[in-house]
Design a protein around this motif. Structure first.
Motif, PDB file in Angstrom:
ATOM      1  N   HIS A  27     -16.283 -32.429   0.987  1.00  0.00           N
ATOM      2  CA  HIS A  27     -16.513 -33.841   1.336  1.00  0.00           C
ATOM      3  C   HIS A  27     -15.562 -34.792   0.609  1.00  0.00           C
ATOM      4  CE1 HIS A  27     -20.002 -31.829   2.783  1.00  0.00           C
ATOM      5  NE2 HIS A  27     -20.620 -31.788   1.618  1.00  0.00           N
ATOM      6  N   TYR A  28     -14.821 -34.297  -0.371  1.00  0.00           N
ATOM      7  CA  TYR A  28     -13.939 -35.174  -1.130  1.00  0.00           C
ATOM      8  C   TYR A  28     -12.715 -35.566  -0.308  1.00  0.00           C
ATOM      9  CZ  TYR A  28     -16.623 -33.745  -5.256  1.00  0.00           C
ATOM     10  OH  TYR A  28     -17.623 -33.491  -6.161  1.00  0.00           O
ATOM     11  N   SER A  29     -12.317 -36.790  -0.529  1.00  0.00           N
ATOM     12  CA  SER A  29     -11.087 -37.251   0.115  1.00  0.00           C
ATOM     13  C   SER A  29      -9.876 -36.599  -0.563  1.00  0.00           C
ATOM     14  CB  SER A  29     -10.981 -38.766   0.012  1.00  0.00           C
ATOM     15  OG  SER A  29      -9.707 -39.213   0.398  1.00  0.00           O
ATOM     16  N   ILE A  30      -8.936 -36.180   0.228  1.00  0.00           N
ATOM     17  CA  ILE A  30      -7.735 -35.529  -0.332  1.00  0.00           C
ATOM     18  C   ILE A  30      -6.859 -36.552  -1.028  1.00  0.00           C
ATOM     19  CG2 ILE A  30      -5.615 -34.295   0.231  1.00  0.00           C
ATOM     20  CD1 ILE A  30      -7.128 -32.926   2.507  1.00  0.00           C
ATOM     21  N   GLU A  31      -6.613 -37.681  -0.374  1.00  0.00           N
ATOM     22  CA  GLU A  31      -5.700 -38.678  -0.922  1.00  0.00           C
ATOM     23  C   GLU A  31      -6.287 -39.418  -2.115  1.00  0.00           C
ATOM     24  OE1 GLU A  31      -6.510 -38.332   2.202  1.00  0.00           O
ATOM     25  OE2 GLU A  31      -4.629 -37.571   3.066  1.00  0.00           O
ATOM     26  N   ASP A  32      -7.584 -39.747  -2.063  1.00  0.00           N
ATOM     27  CA  ASP A  32      -8.180 -40.561  -3.122  1.00  0.00           C
ATOM     28  C   ASP A  32      -8.945 -39.753  -4.163  1.00  0.00           C
ATOM     29  OD1 ASP A  32      -7.262 -42.807  -1.786  1.00  0.00           O
ATOM     30  OD2 ASP A  32      -9.097 -42.969  -0.558  1.00  0.00           O
ATOM     31  N   GLY A  33      -9.222 -38.496  -3.861  1.00  0.00           N
ATOM     32  CA  GLY A  33     -10.029 -37.710  -4.779  1.00  0.00           C
ATOM     33  C   GLY A  33      -9.324 -36.497  -5.360  1.00  0.00           C
ATOM     34  N   GLN A  92     -22.596 -31.992   8.631  1.00  0.00           N
ATOM     35  CA  GLN A  92     -21.248 -32.510   8.789  1.00  0.00           C
ATOM     36  C   GLN A  92     -20.368 -31.505   9.523  1.00  0.00           C
ATOM     37  OE1 GLN A  92     -19.701 -33.716   4.994  1.00  0.00           O
ATOM     38  NE2 GLN A  92     -21.084 -35.454   4.803  1.00  0.00           N
ATOM     39  N   SER A 133      -8.767 -28.702   6.800  1.00  0.00           N
ATOM     40  CA  SER A 133      -7.848 -29.633   6.142  1.00  0.00           C
ATOM     41  C   SER A 133      -7.730 -29.341   4.645  1.00  0.00           C
ATOM     42  CB  SER A 133      -8.316 -31.073   6.365  1.00  0.00           C
ATOM     43  OG  SER A 133      -9.631 -31.263   5.850  1.00  0.00           O
ATOM     44  N   ARG A 134      -8.816 -29.053   3.970  1.00  0.00           N
ATOM     45  CA  ARG A 134      -8.774 -28.815   2.525  1.00  0.00           C
ATOM     46  C   ARG A 134      -8.189 -27.433   2.191  1.00  0.00           C
ATOM     47  NH1 ARG A 134     -11.728 -32.416   4.182  1.00  0.00           N
ATOM     48  NH2 ARG A 134     -12.391 -34.214   2.990  1.00  0.00           N
ATOM     49  N   SER A 156     -13.346 -30.301   7.997  1.00  0.00           N
ATOM     50  CA  SER A 156     -13.186 -30.508   6.561  1.00  0.00           C
ATOM     51  C   SER A 156     -12.669 -29.230   5.880  1.00  0.00           C
ATOM     52  CB  SER A 156     -14.517 -30.921   5.935  1.00  0.00           C
ATOM     53  OG  SER A 156     -15.499 -29.925   6.132  1.00  0.00           O
ATOM     54  N   SER A 191     -14.468 -34.193  -9.255  1.00  0.00           N
ATOM     55  CA  SER A 191     -15.403 -35.306  -9.042  1.00  0.00           C
ATOM     56  C   SER A 191     -15.473 -36.244 -10.238  1.00  0.00           C
ATOM     57  CB  SER A 191     -16.811 -34.766  -8.754  1.00  0.00           C
ATOM     58  OG  SER A 191     -17.329 -34.083  -9.882  1.00  0.00           O
TER      59      SER A 191
END
Length: 528
Positions: free
Chosen positions: A390-396, A354, A362-363, A359, A426
């Protein structure tokens, strides 16, 4: 009885040749000998044939026993036609079969005696009341009986044994070889056709939905041994059709190599569904080199199969232009130690395939601004739990930070929890984090601040670990009156029983099972 010169000789020279009969009469005043052909079966008078009497020999290519005796009757008294036809032949054979059934089955010694001189003469002769000089002919049915009985005594070398004498049978060796080759060729063609028809019938649905080439069936049959069904093969066809054009031997070589490096048989299906192109990757130029790369960064051989199963697309990336630059970025830009690269790759093989640069950037920016986390803390999070990238910032990430804030944690406490246990990001909010928090406060009578000291509490199973141990100590009256010690939830079951419960492991396991059954019954409103 007739003399030797008056006997009747009947010989069936060859199965394909007509019958020949010789009639012998008493000696005449002037010797005569007529022969229609110079058959090597009968000696000429000059060869020492009986001088006391001369016979009259007639060889006929159309001598038919039924024409020579037109008044012949069956044993039931019914007249038999003098001409050959299928029905009459059948009658004669049936009569002979009746004889055989009436006589019964004798042992082997009795059957062999049928071929003695005495019984052969009986078979070849007809009614004893006939006058001398009258022709006698062997019936066609009895002749066939004789040949069939003799064939049952065929020796292993192809000869016949009659009354203790071995009569050799000449065999055309070249004909047998040619016939054998022809039969083997026919059997091979029939087997190929049968296999082809079986494959077509087995994958009939598959052939109807998409345009399958018959040449693909051997490969499809092989892939089906790994659990791939028609729906899976259709998906593979739609994603990457050329992989089904690979010959069977190449596919076997590549999949067997994956099995040899630790990939489990049951995971081949998952790999092919995610990366069907792997069937096209050669062992020498691709598979081996990528496995060698994983070993070079410190991945143990025992974990190679798990990494391939988790990230089969690894083989589609260039080692020099993609994989090595990714590792270099993790060390130089992110700040992960070289000694920890192997650990990071084992925890999350996807980091190799990836875009880590985007990633990570941004994180890192989000956690720095949201929690005021320094880079060292974020690097620790990534090293312990690289899935964070790999986690989404907004949803995770953000919803879980907000939940920890909602239960009374400040940013510094949240940072401590995430730095120690980044996998909290997670966990499910409704099925995991919220129920554990309620049980912590209501049943264990602990404060939220205890989580900063024992953040592992959030990763433990509520049904398998937290509730059973708490209830077991309560039942033994060994639970403290104040806040329940979270440290009792950390050790293994054996240590817990020894240090905290002071009882046997079997007793605790039985209690836990009973508790789970009770909770299950309450959940579904059933009685145990």
């Amino acid at each position: 009885m007739y003399t030797n010169s008056q006997r009747i000789f009947c010989s069936h020279v060859d199965k394909k040749s007509p019958e020949m009969a010789m009639l012998c009469f008493p000696p005449k005043s002037s010797p005569l000998f007529f022969s229609a052909s110079s058959s090597p079966l009968l000696p000429s008078p000059s060869a020492g044939f009986r001088r006391s009497g001369v016979g009259f020999a007639v060889f006929s290519s159309h001598s038919n026993p039924r024409i020579l005796k037109s008044t012949r009757r069956s044993r039931t008294g019914r007249l038999i036609s003098p001409y050959d036809d299928e029905d009459n032949d059948k009658d004669v054979d049936e009569e002979e079969d009746e004889d055989e059934s009436e006589e019964g089955e004798d042992d082997l010694s009795d059957v062999e005696d049928q071929f003695s001189d005495r019984k052969l003469s009986k078979i070849y002769s007809t009614e004893p009341n006939r006058k001398p000089g009258q022709h006698q002919v062997l019936r066609k049915g009895r002749q066939n009986r004789l040949l069939e009985s003799a064939q049952s005594f065929r020796l292993s070398n192809g000869s016949l044994k009659v009354d203790g004498e071995i009569i050799s049978k000449k065999i055309d060796h070249q004909y047998n070889l040619g016939r054998s080759y022809e039969m083997e060729h026919v059997d091979l063609e029939n087997a190929k056709q049968k296999n082809s028809n079986f494959a077509k019938s087995k994958f009939q649905k598959l052939a109807e939905e998409i345009d399958f080439d018959e040449k693909w069936f051997p490969l499809i049959e092989y892939l089906s041994t790994f659990g791939l069904k028609d729906s899976h093969l259709i998906s593979i066809y739609e994603r990457h059709m050329p992989c089904l054009q690979i010959n069977l031997s190449s596919a076997q070589e590549r999949l067997e190599f994956l099995l040899s490096v630790g990939v489990k048989h049951k995971d081949i299906k998952r790999i092919l569904m995610r990366q069907p192109q792997i069937l096209e990757y050669t062992v020498e130029n691709n598979l081996k080199s990528h496995v060698a790369f994983l070993v070079s960064i410190g991945v143990p051989h025992s974990r190679i199969g798990q990494i391939i199963t988790a990230a089969p697309s690894l083989f589609s990336y260039s080692i020099e232009h993609s994989l090595k630059p990714t590792v270099r970025y993790l060390v130089e830009e992110v700040g992960i130690k070289t000694s920890d690269i192997s650990k990071v790759v084992q925890l999350s093989p996807q980091v190799l395939v990836q875009r880590i640069d985007n990633s990570w950037t941004s994180r890192f920016s989000f956690l720095s601004k949201e929690l005021g986390a320094p880079k060292d803390s974020i690097v620790k999070m990534v090293t312990k739990h690289p899935q964070l990238l790999h986690y989404s910032i907004e949803d995770g990430i953000l919803p879980r930070i907000n939940f920890l804030r909602s239960i009374g944690m400040c940013n510094s406490d949240i940072l401590k929890v995430l730095t120690s246990l980044a996998q909290v990001l997670s966990l499910s909010l409704e099925r995991n984090l919220k129920p554990k928090y309620l049980y912590l406060v209501n049943e264990l009578r602990n404060e939220v601040k205890s989580l900063t000291k024992y953040p592992m509490y959030l990763s433990l199973s509520l049904e398998q670990r937290i509730r059973p141990r708490h209830r077991f100590l309560v039942s033994l009256k060994k639970a403290p009156k104040g806040p329940f010690p979270l440290s009792s939830l950390v050790p293994s079951d054996e240590c817990f029983c020894q240090q905290w419960a002071g009882t046997s492991l079997e007793k605790y396991l039985a209690f836990r099972q009973s508790l789970q059954l009770t909770d299950f019954a309450k959940k579904y409103q059933r009685k145990v």
